[in-house]
Design a protein around this motif. Structure first.
Motif, short mmCIF file in Angstrom:
data_model
loop_
_atom_site.label_atom_id
_atom_site.label_comp_id
_atom_site.label_asym_id
_atom_site.label_seq_id
_atom_site.Cartn_x
_atom_site.Cartn_y
_atom_site.Cartn_z
N TYR A 141 0.84 -1.20 0.00
CA TYR A 141 0.00 0.00 0.00
C TYR A 141 0.87 1.25 0.00
CZ TYR A 141 0.38 0.37 5.19
OH TYR A 141 0.81 0.49 6.49
N SER A 142 0.32 2.31 -0.61
CA SER A 142 1.08 3.55 -0.79
C SER A 142 0.17 4.75 -0.61
CB SER A 142 1.69 3.61 -2.20
OG SER A 142 2.56 2.52 -2.44
N TYR A 143 0.70 5.77 0.06
CA TYR A 143 0.00 7.05 0.15
C TYR A 143 0.25 7.86 -1.12
CZ TYR A 143 -0.80 6.04 5.06
OH TYR A 143 -1.21 5.46 6.24
N LEU A 144 -0.80 8.46 -1.64
CA LEU A 144 -0.72 9.23 -2.87
C LEU A 144 -1.18 10.65 -2.57
CD1 LEU A 144 -0.18 9.00 -5.98
CD2 LEU A 144 -2.63 8.55 -6.23
N LYS A 145 -0.23 11.57 -2.44
CA LYS A 145 -0.57 12.95 -2.10
C LYS A 145 -0.97 13.71 -3.37
CE LYS A 145 1.96 15.24 0.93
NZ LYS A 145 3.01 16.09 1.54
N ILE A 146 -2.17 14.33 -3.34
CA ILE A 146 -2.67 14.99 -4.54
C ILE A 146 -2.58 16.51 -4.45
CG2 ILE A 146 -4.18 13.05 -5.08
CD1 ILE A 146 -6.54 14.73 -4.08
N SER A 147 -2.34 17.05 -3.25
CA SER A 147 -2.21 18.50 -3.11
C SER A 147 -1.52 18.84 -1.80
CB SER A 147 -3.58 19.19 -3.17
OG SER A 147 -4.37 18.83 -2.04
N GLU A 148 -1.11 20.09 -1.70
CA GLU A 148 -0.54 20.63 -0.47
C GLU A 148 -1.43 21.77 0.00
OE1 GLU A 148 1.89 19.62 1.30
OE2 GLU A 148 3.30 18.52 0.05
N GLY A 149 -1.37 22.09 1.30
CA GLY A 149 -2.02 23.28 1.80
C GLY A 149 -3.53 23.20 1.89
N CYS A 150 -4.14 24.29 2.36
CA CYS A 150 -5.58 24.30 2.61
C CYS A 150 -6.11 25.72 2.55
CB CYS A 150 -5.87 23.69 3.98
SG CYS A 150 -7.62 23.56 4.40
N ASN A 151 -7.30 25.90 1.98
CA ASN A 151 -7.92 27.23 1.89
C ASN A 151 -8.85 27.53 3.06
OD1 ASN A 151 -6.63 27.73 -0.51
ND2 ASN A 151 -8.36 27.13 -1.79
N HIS A 152 -9.10 26.54 3.93
CA HIS A 152 -9.96 26.77 5.09
C HIS A 152 -9.21 27.57 6.15
CE1 HIS A 152 -13.24 24.17 3.77
NE2 HIS A 152 -12.33 23.29 3.40
N ARG A 153 -9.96 28.21 7.01
CA ARG A 153 -9.37 28.96 8.12
C ARG A 153 -10.08 28.57 9.41
NH1 ARG A 153 -6.30 29.25 4.68
NH2 ARG A 153 -5.20 31.08 3.82
N CYS A 154 -10.08 27.28 9.70
CA CYS A 154 -10.70 26.80 10.93
C CYS A 154 -9.98 27.41 12.14
CB CYS A 154 -10.64 25.28 11.00
SG CYS A 154 -11.45 24.47 9.59
N SER A 155 -10.74 27.79 13.14
CA SER A 155 -10.16 28.56 14.24
C SER A 155 -9.19 27.76 15.09
CB SER A 155 -11.28 29.13 15.12
OG SER A 155 -12.04 28.11 15.73
N PHE A 156 -9.27 26.42 15.04
CA PHE A 156 -8.39 25.59 15.87
C PHE A 156 -7.14 25.13 15.14
CE2 PHE A 156 -11.62 22.93 13.87
CZ PHE A 156 -10.85 22.00 13.20
N CYS A 157 -7.00 25.49 13.86
CA CYS A 157 -5.98 24.88 13.00
C CYS A 157 -4.97 25.92 12.52
CB CYS A 157 -6.67 24.21 11.81
SG CYS A 157 -5.55 23.37 10.68
N ILE A 158 -3.70 25.50 12.45
CA ILE A 158 -2.65 26.39 11.94
C ILE A 158 -2.00 25.84 10.67
CG2 ILE A 158 -2.15 27.37 14.21
CD1 ILE A 158 0.32 25.50 14.30
N ILE A 159 -2.61 24.81 10.08
CA ILE A 159 -2.00 24.19 8.90
C ILE A 159 -1.81 25.18 7.75
CG2 ILE A 159 -2.53 22.58 7.01
CD1 ILE A 159 -3.14 20.49 9.08
N PRO A 160 -2.77 26.08 7.45
CA PRO A 160 -2.51 27.05 6.37
C PRO A 160 -1.27 27.91 6.62
CG PRO A 160 -4.85 26.97 6.85
CD PRO A 160 -4.18 26.17 7.92
#
Length: 444
Positions: A141-160
């Motif tokens: 099995y293999s992970y297949l990454k299709i994108s980076e980053g995120c356009n959401h601005r959820c108040s608990f998240c700092i991923i962007p």
């Protein structure tokens, strides 16, 4: 006299955090392998150690700092990369001997730092370009990454702030990578990103030419359909319930995509969702889940929820429990809310006391375990397809189509010593507990 070839420098890797980090680690190691480096499975044998950090939660940051400290104590020559690269000053203040610090998915900088710290001795006799990417997961099995980053601005998240806004890969490039993985033995493709449903938005859902003719649109539905034609299991992770997700469900009914959705609902109470800055359409979601099950009856839905979010009342939490009773999700993970440096949620009023968070966490886990146990008990007596992950003596363990590796349950098999990892077999389910199934493989 025989020519003495130089021994290549060896690189060790400590990879922390989510599967997206794991994919980054694989890419870094693949590039280093192609540049002539060897890999080391322990500190003692490594000329340089890479620590790919996670910085999503404060507890994850502390785990990353502990890993850096251990690598320095055991080896001494350490390069830090990953999400905590944003906090280079903190890392250097605590660990002044770190050789270099780079940020998330900065592959060129990481590789450059390794070249500077442990250069490969040039040799005309060596050609170490690997035939396929070096992998940190089992071959099947293999992970297949299709994108980076995120356009959401959820108040608990700092991923962007760590990884930036959404940047999608071209679908033709994703499909070429998937084809190579399947040709090299991958039986299951795990599609990952920060927001799989938003794939292609930044590309304006443009179409791109396919190698064998035709074209494919940069859209989750179209990409899923093309991936399903490769003959491997295709599992979709981190799917926000946008309306167009409805169009993926028929692909599951057709067998092109596994009947499995990983949807990060996070909560159900409209008041809490509003404070989280997430869509509050929980009632409509329940209707859509019923519609999905009508089309693909075996669909498994997994999700994660945050308990103890600032301002969460007992009424809010009971709303979530009642919602779970109706939604009957197959797999659920829960987290106690934890402030993250830089997150907007830290400034919200009415923090929930730690003892209340713990009590609610125990209640939601008890609730979801009971739902899981009932759903798994209903599978006793059925015959399911199972992909084998490990074989030990006379037994084996694997996963059904409803189970992603490491985060969901397993299927434990008796009389299965003849199987090998990567086999996909028909299994008669004989028993179940709260999270796992037990069975026996049927004759081929």
């Amino acid at each position: 006299m025989a020519t003495q070839l130089p021994s290549p420098p060896k690189v060790g890797m400590v990879s922390l955090g989510c599967p997206k980090n794991l994919v980054d680690s694989e890419r870094i190691l693949t590039k280093l392998r192609s540049d002539g480096y060897a890999m080391s499975a322990d500190y003692a044998g490594a000329d340089i150690v890479l620590v790919n950090t996670c910085g999503f939660l404060d507890s994850a940051k502390e785990e990353s700092l502990e890993a850096i400290g251990e690598a320095i104590a055991e080896n001494g020559r350490v390069i830090v990369t990953g999400c905590m690269g944003k906090e280079a000053e903190l890392i250097r203040e605590r660990f002044p001997d770190v050789l270099a610090v780079t940020g998330a998915h900065q592959y060129e900088q990481v590789v450059g730092a390794v070249h500077d710290a442990a250069p490969v001795t040039p040799s005309a006799y060596l050609d170490l370009v690997p035939e396929r990417d070096l992998k940190l997961t089992p071959r099947h099995y293999s992970y297949l990454k299709i994108s980076e980053g995120c356009n959401h601005r959820c108040s608990f998240c700092i991923i962007p702030s760590l990884r930036g806004d959404l940047v999608s890969r071209r679908p033709d490039a994703i499909l070429r990578e998937a084809e190579k993985l399947v040709a090299a033995g991958t039986k299951e493709l795990l599609v990952i990103s920060q927001d799989t449903s938003a794939y292609g938005v930044d590309l304006r859902h443009a179409s791109y030419p396919l190698k064998g003719g035709g074209e494919v649109r940069a859209h989750m539905t179209d990409l899923s359909r093309e991936l399903g034609k490769l003959g491997a299991w295709v599992r979709l992770h981190y799917v926000y319930p946008y309306p167009h997700v409805d169009h993926v469900i028929p692909l599951m009914a057709e067998g092109l995509v596994l009947p499995y959705l990983d949807i990060p609902f996070q909560h159900a109470s409209p008041a809490v969702l509003k404070r989280m800055k997430r869509p509050a359409n929980e009632a409509k979601v329940l209707e859509r889940i019923k519609g999905w099950r009508a089309i693909a009856p075996d669909i498994a839905i997994r999700s994660t929820f945050v308990v103890g979010f600032p301002g969460e009342t007992e009424e809010d939490f009971q709303y979530l429990l009642d919602w779970l009773d109706e939604a009957q999700l197959d797999r659920v993970g829960a987290f106690r809310f934890e402030p993250v440096e830089g997150a907007a949620a830290n400034a919200l009023s009415d923090p929930v006391p730690e003892e209340v968070k713990e009590e609610r966490y125990q209640r939601i886990m008890e609730k979801t375990a009971a739902i899981s146990a009932a759903k798994l008990q209903a599978k006793v007596g059925r015959t399911l397809d199972v992909i084998i992950d490990a074989v030990d003596g006379e037994g084996a363990s694997g996963r059904s189509k409803a189970d992603a590796p490491e985060i969901d349950g397993e299927v434990h098999l008796r009389d299965a010593g003849h199987l090998t990892a990567g086999d996909i077999v028909r299994v008669e389910i004989e028993d179940a507990d709260d999270h796992d199934l037990f069975g026996v493989p049927l004759p081929a």
